[in-house]
Design an enzyme around this catalytic site. Structure first.
Site, PDB file in Angstrom:
ATOM      1  N   SER A 140      24.971  63.209  34.759  1.00  0.00           N
ATOM      2  CA  SER A 140      24.137  63.407  35.946  1.00  0.00           C
ATOM      3  C   SER A 140      23.787  62.164  36.741  1.00  0.00           C
ATOM      4  O   SER A 140      23.231  62.286  37.828  1.00  0.00           O
ATOM      5  CB  SER A 140      22.843  64.102  35.566  1.00  0.00           C
ATOM      6  OG  SER A 140      23.081  65.470  35.473  1.00  0.00           O
ATOM      7  N   LYS A 190      13.941  60.110  40.564  1.00  0.00           N
ATOM      8  CA  LYS A 190      14.311  61.507  40.353  1.00  0.00           C
ATOM      9  C   LYS A 190      13.053  62.314  40.021  1.00  0.00           C
ATOM     10  O   LYS A 190      12.166  61.834  39.306  1.00  0.00           O
ATOM     11  CB  LYS A 190      15.331  61.579  39.218  1.00  0.00           C
ATOM     12  CG  LYS A 190      15.987  62.938  39.019  1.00  0.00           C
ATOM     13  CD  LYS A 190      17.095  62.853  37.965  1.00  0.00           C
ATOM     14  CE  LYS A 190      17.764  64.186  37.697  1.00  0.00           C
ATOM     15  NZ  LYS A 190      18.861  64.088  36.719  1.00  0.00           N
ATOM     16  N   SER A 197      23.240  66.197  38.162  1.00  0.00           N
ATOM     17  CA  SER A 197      22.006  66.739  38.685  1.00  0.00           C
ATOM     18  C   SER A 197      21.195  65.743  39.507  1.00  0.00           C
ATOM     19  O   SER A 197      20.305  66.152  40.245  1.00  0.00           O
ATOM     20  CB  SER A 197      21.134  67.250  37.537  1.00  0.00           C
ATOM     21  OG  SER A 197      20.748  66.180  36.690  1.00  0.00           O
TER      22      SER A 197
HETATM   23  N1  GLN Z   1      26.196  68.804  34.679  1.00  0.00           N
HETATM   24  C1  GLN Z   1      25.747  68.710  33.335  1.00  0.00           C
HETATM   25  C2  GLN Z   1      24.861  69.889  32.997  1.00  0.00           C
HETATM   26  O1  GLN Z   1      24.747  70.725  33.810  1.00  0.00           O
HETATM   27  C3  GLN Z   1      25.065  67.403  33.104  1.00  0.00           C
HETATM   28  C4  GLN Z   1      23.655  67.409  33.505  1.00  0.00           C
HETATM   29  C5  GLN Z   1      22.959  66.128  33.223  1.00  0.00           C
HETATM   30  O2  GLN Z   1      23.569  65.107  32.885  1.00  0.00           O
HETATM   31  N2  GLN Z   1      21.643  66.198  33.298  1.00  0.00           N
HETATM   32  O3  GLN Z   1      24.303  69.992  31.957  1.00  0.00           O
END
Ligand code: GLN
Length: 486
Positions: free
Chosen positions: A178, A79, A154
């Site tokens: 995410s 990532k 994400s």
């Molecule tokens: N979708 C969640 C957010 O927008 C989780 C993001 C994540 O786990 N980095 O914060």
């Protein structure tokens, strides 16, 4: 030979039997990337030359009769928010455009030491804020199962690349789902280990009390293999746990008899899509047929999880992202005349709208007069959420439910209203608030051919139980096949 379709454990076997060289495998993956990237767009950087050099070094070690490591020749991608000496570390943000890290994240060092071949980096929502990868400042990534749908987020690039066979496995990060949510939407296995299991050193921080690095893989065995390499104490991360690391592959074939599986009442409501519910329930019933005992459990504070999470994570993000001020890293606005102008113009021009929204929200909930009403209250509710799990785990060994309320959704469907996007995380965020391990694995396909994810949550540091139950589910239900990419 098309090595790109294989799992990591099959590749390890092929390398150790001398059926394939690391270079042949790397070439097969690089060819695959070239063929499908135009349709998937998961990668932000492909390190072609360095991947072939790494692979050649692995082959040379093997030729000399040396132990080339437990992941010798396995092609992996990372990532975009993991620090790497190779290439750039941009967090898919304009503010870090061109940033080169002087060091590798501990997780990356561990992969290298294990003989993995790093292929490049993967797209994500800017600073890991989002659930669809649409917040990337770089580009959109498409779901390999349907190019009109998002890959989740994400870690959308990490999930899409694994699903499209562009790497054997990938690393993502999970602050509120995410890893697990994109794994569910793209049909891979994704694990968020217990908070503290994997070092966060060199992971660009979003919300430090919630962030964890974890693998996205093609099957459960690969997840165990990746954890074996990633987990372990690291003095460079003060929150890294000094606990023994088992061989996670050892318990995979364990018996289901006597395993108590909890189904949280609050997870099976009208918010859940019918098809997701059917596949999750069918898988859990199959576990019961294998001897597992199903029990209903209650997590009564679940309804406050989304609100709590969006106070805690924005508060921590506003503190963590204060360092991106145009002075030290990346983008500095060229027209700023004064120092204050430089801060304001660099941040306004460098951060996208969702990141700005989070910083503003976080600054607000931490500000004097609101701190007690929001931040402190959220911390108290966080404790209640954790206690719900403590009570549930007195009665059961693992909790099962859906990973995401719906399968992959279409581009643009949730971008207009941030709240609808935040609700995609409804089942995944309590795991981070309670610092538990969580895993998502594919458990079926919808009528329109989109993957459905089953989520398993466990006691702190009991990743072995999750892997054992997940491995059994995988064998009972079979795989979901490959996306129609050809
Ligand atoms: N979708 C969640 C957010 O927008 C989780 C993001 C994540 O786990 N980095 O914060």
């Amino acid at each position: 030979m098309a090595w790109y379709g294989k799992t990591a454990h099959e590749l390890i076997e092929a390398v150790s039997q001398r059926q394939a060289s690391a270079v042949e495998i790397a070439e097969s993956y690089l060819g695959r990337i070239e063929a499908v990237e135009p349709r998937v767009d998961a990668f932000t950087q492909v390190w072609r030359d360095s991947a072939l050099e790494q692979a050649a070094r692995v082959d040379a070690r093997i030729a000399r009769g040396e132990n080339a490591g437990p992941l010798a020749g396995v092609p992996v991608a990372l990532k975009e928010l993991l620090c790497t000496v190779e290439g750039e570390t941009t967090c898919a943000s304009r503010i870090l455009a061109g940033f080169r890290s002087p060091y590798d994240a501990t997780a990356v060092q561990r992969l290298k030491a294990a003989g993995a071949v790093l292929l490049g980096k993967l797209n994500m929502d800017e600073f890991a804020m989002g659930s669809s990868t649409e917040n990337s400042a770089i580009k959109l990534t498409r779901n390999p199962w349907n190019p009109e749908c998002v890959p989740g987020g994400s870690s959308g690039g990490s999930a899409a690349a694994v699903a499209a066979d562009e790497c054997a496995f990938s690393l993502g990060s999970d602050t509120g789902g995410s890893i697990r949510q994109p794994a569910a939407l793209c049909g891979c296995v994704g694990m968020k280990p217990t908070y503290g299991r994997v070092s966060r050193f060199g992971l660009v921080a979003f919300a430090s009390s919630l962030d964890q690095i974890g693998p996205l893989t093609k099957d459960v065995r690969d997840c165990a293999l990746a954890l074996n390499v990633l987990c372990g104490h690291d003095p460079m991360d003060s929150t890294s746990a000094d606990v023994p690391v088992p061989d996670f592959t050892r318990g995979l074939d364990g018996d289901m008899r006597g395993v108590r599986v909890g189904l949280p009442r609050e997870f099976f409501t009208d918010a859940l899509s019918g098809e997701v519910r059917e596949h999750v329930e069918a898988t859990v019933k199959a576990l019961e047929a294998r001897g597992a005992e199903l029990r209903e459990v209650s997590l009564p504070h679940s309804e406050y999880a989304v609100a709590t999470y969006y106070i805690v994570c924005t508060a921590e993000a506003s503190a963590n992202l204060a360092r991106f001020d145009g002075v030290r890293y990346g983008f500095r606005h060229p027209e700023a005349k004064t120092m204050l102008d430089m801060y304001v113009m660099s941040k306004t021009g460098g951060f996208g709208p969702e990141v700005q929204r989070r910083i503003l929200l976080g600054t607000y909930v931490l500000s004097s007069g609101y701190y007690d009403a929001y931040y402190l209250k959220a911390q108290q509710v966080r404790t209640l959420i954790k206690r719900d799990f403590d009570r549930a785990f007195e009665q059961v060994d693992v909790i099962a439910g859906p990973t995401s309320p719906t399968p992959a959704f279409r581009f643009g469907e949730k971008t207009a209203d941030p709240l609808t996007m935040y609700l995609s995380d409804i089942y995944t965020i309590s795991c981070n608030l309670a610092a538990l391990p969580g895993l998502s694995l594919p458990c079926g396909l919808t009528a329109s051919g989109l993957p459905v994810g089953l989520q398993l949550l466990g006691r702190p540091f009991d990743e072995e139980m999750l892997l054992r139950v997940a491995h059994c589910c995988e064998q009972l239900r079979g795989g979901i096949g490959k996306p129609p990419l050809a």
